[in-house]
Design a protein around this motif. Structure first.
Motif, PDB file in Angstrom:
ATOM      1  N   THR A   1       3.411  19.729  -0.423  1.00 42.21           N
ATOM      2  CA  THR A   1       4.829  19.550  -0.138  1.00 42.21           C
ATOM      3  C   THR A   1       5.181  18.068  -0.011  1.00 42.21           C
ATOM      4  N   ASN A   2       4.382  17.363   0.776  1.00 46.26           N
ATOM      5  CA  ASN A   2       4.611  15.948   1.043  1.00 46.26           C
ATOM      6  C   ASN A   2       3.584  15.099   0.301  1.00 46.26           C
ATOM      7  N   SER A   3       3.962  13.864   0.036  1.00 41.38           N
ATOM      8  CA  SER A   3       3.005  12.940  -0.566  1.00 41.38           C
ATOM      9  C   SER A   3       3.350  11.524  -0.141  1.00 41.38           C
ATOM     10  N   PHE A   4       2.364  10.649  -0.224  1.00 39.63           N
ATOM     11  CA  PHE A   4       2.610   9.230  -0.053  1.00 39.63           C
ATOM     12  C   PHE A   4       1.613   8.450  -0.894  1.00 39.63           C
ATOM     13  N   ILE A   5       2.041   7.302  -1.348  1.00 38.03           N
ATOM     14  CA  ILE A   5       1.188   6.337  -2.028  1.00 38.03           C
ATOM     15  C   ILE A   5       1.626   4.973  -1.511  1.00 38.03           C
ATOM     16  N   HIS A   6       0.680   4.231  -0.939  1.00 36.05           N
ATOM     17  CA  HIS A   6       1.007   2.942  -0.343  1.00 36.05           C
ATOM     18  C   HIS A   6       0.120   1.825  -0.884  1.00 36.05           C
ATOM     19  N   ASP A   7       0.724   0.679  -1.067  1.00 28.18           N
ATOM     20  CA  ASP A   7       0.037  -0.575  -1.303  1.00 28.18           C
ATOM     21  C   ASP A   7      -0.387  -1.085   0.075  1.00 28.18           C
ATOM     22  N   ARG A   8      -1.669  -1.376   0.250  1.00 23.69           N
ATOM     23  CA  ARG A   8      -2.201  -1.799   1.550  1.00 23.69           C
ATOM     24  C   ARG A   8      -3.135  -2.992   1.356  1.00 23.69           C
ATOM     25  N   PHE A   9      -3.511  -3.618   2.455  1.00 24.85           N
ATOM     26  CA  PHE A   9      -4.494  -4.696   2.399  1.00 24.85           C
ATOM     27  C   PHE A   9      -5.490  -4.490   3.524  1.00 24.85           C
ATOM     28  N   ALA A  10      -6.777  -4.406   3.176  1.00 22.37           N
ATOM     29  CA  ALA A  10      -7.830  -4.152   4.165  1.00 22.37           C
ATOM     30  C   ALA A  10      -8.273  -5.473   4.789  1.00 22.37           C
ATOM     31  N   ASN A  11      -7.945  -5.654   6.060  1.00 24.18           N
ATOM     32  CA  ASN A  11      -8.391  -6.836   6.795  1.00 24.18           C
ATOM     33  C   ASN A  11      -9.809  -6.658   7.318  1.00 24.18           C
ATOM     34  N   SER A  12     -10.217  -5.399   7.493  1.00 26.93           N
ATOM     35  CA  SER A  12     -11.527  -5.085   8.052  1.00 26.93           C
ATOM     36  C   SER A  12     -11.971  -3.736   7.491  1.00 26.93           C
TER      37      SER A  12
ATOM     38  N   SER B   1     -11.692  -0.643   8.258  1.00 26.14           N
ATOM     39  CA  SER B   1     -10.947   0.368   9.006  1.00 26.14           C
ATOM     40  C   SER B   1      -9.728   0.725   8.168  1.00 26.14           C
ATOM     41  N   GLU B   2      -8.858   1.603   8.698  1.00 23.77           N
ATOM     42  CA  GLU B   2      -7.672   1.987   7.932  1.00 23.77           C
ATOM     43  C   GLU B   2      -6.881   0.730   7.569  1.00 23.77           C
ATOM     44  N   PRO B   3      -6.671   0.489   6.275  1.00 21.34           N
ATOM     45  CA  PRO B   3      -5.918  -0.710   5.885  1.00 21.34           C
ATOM     46  C   PRO B   3      -4.433  -0.568   6.238  1.00 21.34           C
ATOM     47  N   PRO B   4      -3.857  -1.598   6.871  1.00 18.22           N
ATOM     48  CA  PRO B   4      -2.422  -1.526   7.159  1.00 18.22           C
ATOM     49  C   PRO B   4      -1.591  -1.588   5.878  1.00 18.22           C
ATOM     50  N   ILE B   5      -0.396  -1.042   5.954  1.00 14.25           N
ATOM     51  CA  ILE B   5       0.516  -1.053   4.807  1.00 14.25           C
ATOM     52  C   ILE B   5       0.964  -2.483   4.542  1.00 14.25           C
ATOM     53  N   ASP B   6       0.893  -2.894   3.297  1.00 14.01           N
ATOM     54  CA  ASP B   6       1.335  -4.216   2.867  1.00 14.01           C
ATOM     55  C   ASP B   6       2.862  -4.262   2.984  1.00 14.01           C
ATOM     56  N   PRO B   7       3.419  -5.284   3.664  1.00 14.80           N
ATOM     57  CA  PRO B   7       4.892  -5.371   3.770  1.00 14.80           C
ATOM     58  C   PRO B   7       5.578  -5.446   2.400  1.00 14.80           C
ATOM     59  N   SER B   8       4.877  -5.967   1.402  1.00 13.88           N
ATOM     60  CA  SER B   8       5.436  -6.046   0.055  1.00 13.88           C
ATOM     61  C   SER B   8       4.805  -4.958  -0.802  1.00 13.88           C
ATOM     62  N   GLN B   9       5.533  -3.885  -1.026  1.00 16.17           N
ATOM     63  CA  GLN B   9       5.036  -2.760  -1.831  1.00 16.17           C
ATOM     64  C   GLN B   9       5.209  -3.095  -3.309  1.00 16.17           C
ATOM     65  N   ASP B  10       4.126  -3.554  -3.938  1.00 17.68           N
ATOM     66  CA  ASP B  10       4.198  -4.033  -5.318  1.00 17.68           C
ATOM     67  C   ASP B  10       3.764  -3.000  -6.349  1.00 17.68           C
ATOM     68  N   ILE B  11       3.645  -1.737  -5.930  1.00 12.59           N
ATOM     69  CA  ILE B  11       3.343  -0.684  -6.900  1.00 12.59           C
ATOM     70  C   ILE B  11       4.654  -0.012  -7.291  1.00 12.59           C
ATOM     71  N   ARG B  12       4.672   0.522  -8.487  1.00  9.80           N
ATOM     72  CA  ARG B  12       5.868   1.219  -8.969  1.00  9.80           C
ATOM     73  C   ARG B  12       5.426   2.398  -9.834  1.00  9.80           C
ATOM     74  N   GLY B  13       6.365   3.285 -10.108  1.00  8.32           N
ATOM     75  CA  GLY B  13       6.045   4.451 -10.928  1.00  8.32           C
ATOM     76  C   GLY B  13       4.958   5.309 -10.327  1.00  8.32           C
ATOM     77  N   ALA B  14       4.882   5.347  -8.995  1.00  7.39           N
ATOM     78  CA  ALA B  14       3.796   6.073  -8.327  1.00  7.39           C
ATOM     79  C   ALA B  14       4.076   7.571  -8.298  1.00  7.39           C
ATOM     80  N   SER B  15       3.016   8.345  -8.501  1.00  2.00           N
ATOM     81  CA  SER B  15       3.114   9.799  -8.391  1.00  2.00           C
ATOM     82  C   SER B  15       1.805  10.345  -7.839  1.00  2.00           C
TER      83      SER B  15
END
Length: 151
Positions: free
Chosen positions: A72-83, A85-99
């Motif tokens: 039902t739900n989905s997400f796709i995020h651009d992230r940056f792994a600092n360590s 662990s779960e990578p935080p979401i990148d403030p600049s989402q530079d992906i497009r056409g995501a499915s």
């Protein structure tokens, strides 16, 4: 990803429908100087799949895209792994056409990104890089933003 790197990133056998290690990834350089990625993994329901770009084969300081779908739900995020662990979401989402889709136990995410976005949290694809494959952490769709728990 220079044209000379173009092609399959990795593939584990998907011939056996019960194979828990099924993971494939591919990419293609587009005429507009962007790169389209497709990542698929056989995963339990409510888990994510991801692809990382790294200079040194390690998770810290890697550019990561994570995606999940629960039917039902989905997400796709651009992230940056600092360590590691779960990578935080990148403030600049530079992906497009995501499915994202989930069919017969296989989660597939597709996305496009510029070879060089200019974002300091995106690793340039102007040269061949290491790719990190990950899947299996729980995806929490009720959190805002959705959480991709560490695997």
């Amino acid at each position: 990803a220079p044209a000379s790197c173009n092609g399959a990133l990795g593939s584990l056998s998907c011939d056996n429908p019960t194979d828990g290690t099924c993971y494939t990834a591919s990419y293609a350089v587009q005429p507009d100087d962007s790169v389209t990625f497709t990542v698929s993994a056989r995963t339990p329901n409510n888990t994510w799949v991801g692809l990382g770009v790294s200079d040194d084969q390690r998770m810290p300081n890697s550019d990561v895209v994570l995606g999940a779908v629960d039917g039902t739900n989905s997400f796709i995020h651009d992230r940056f792994a600092n360590s590691q662990s779960e990578p935080p979401i990148d403030p600049s989402q530079d992906i497009r056409g995501a499915s994202a889709e989930r069919v017969d136990g296989v989660t597939t995410i597709t996305f496009n990104r510029p070879r060089n976005s200019g974002d300091s949290n995106d690793i340039s694809l102007d040269e061949c890089r290491f790719f990190l494959f990950a899947y299996g952490g729980l995806a929490n769709f009720t959190a805002v933003p959705p959480i991709a728990e560490y695997h």
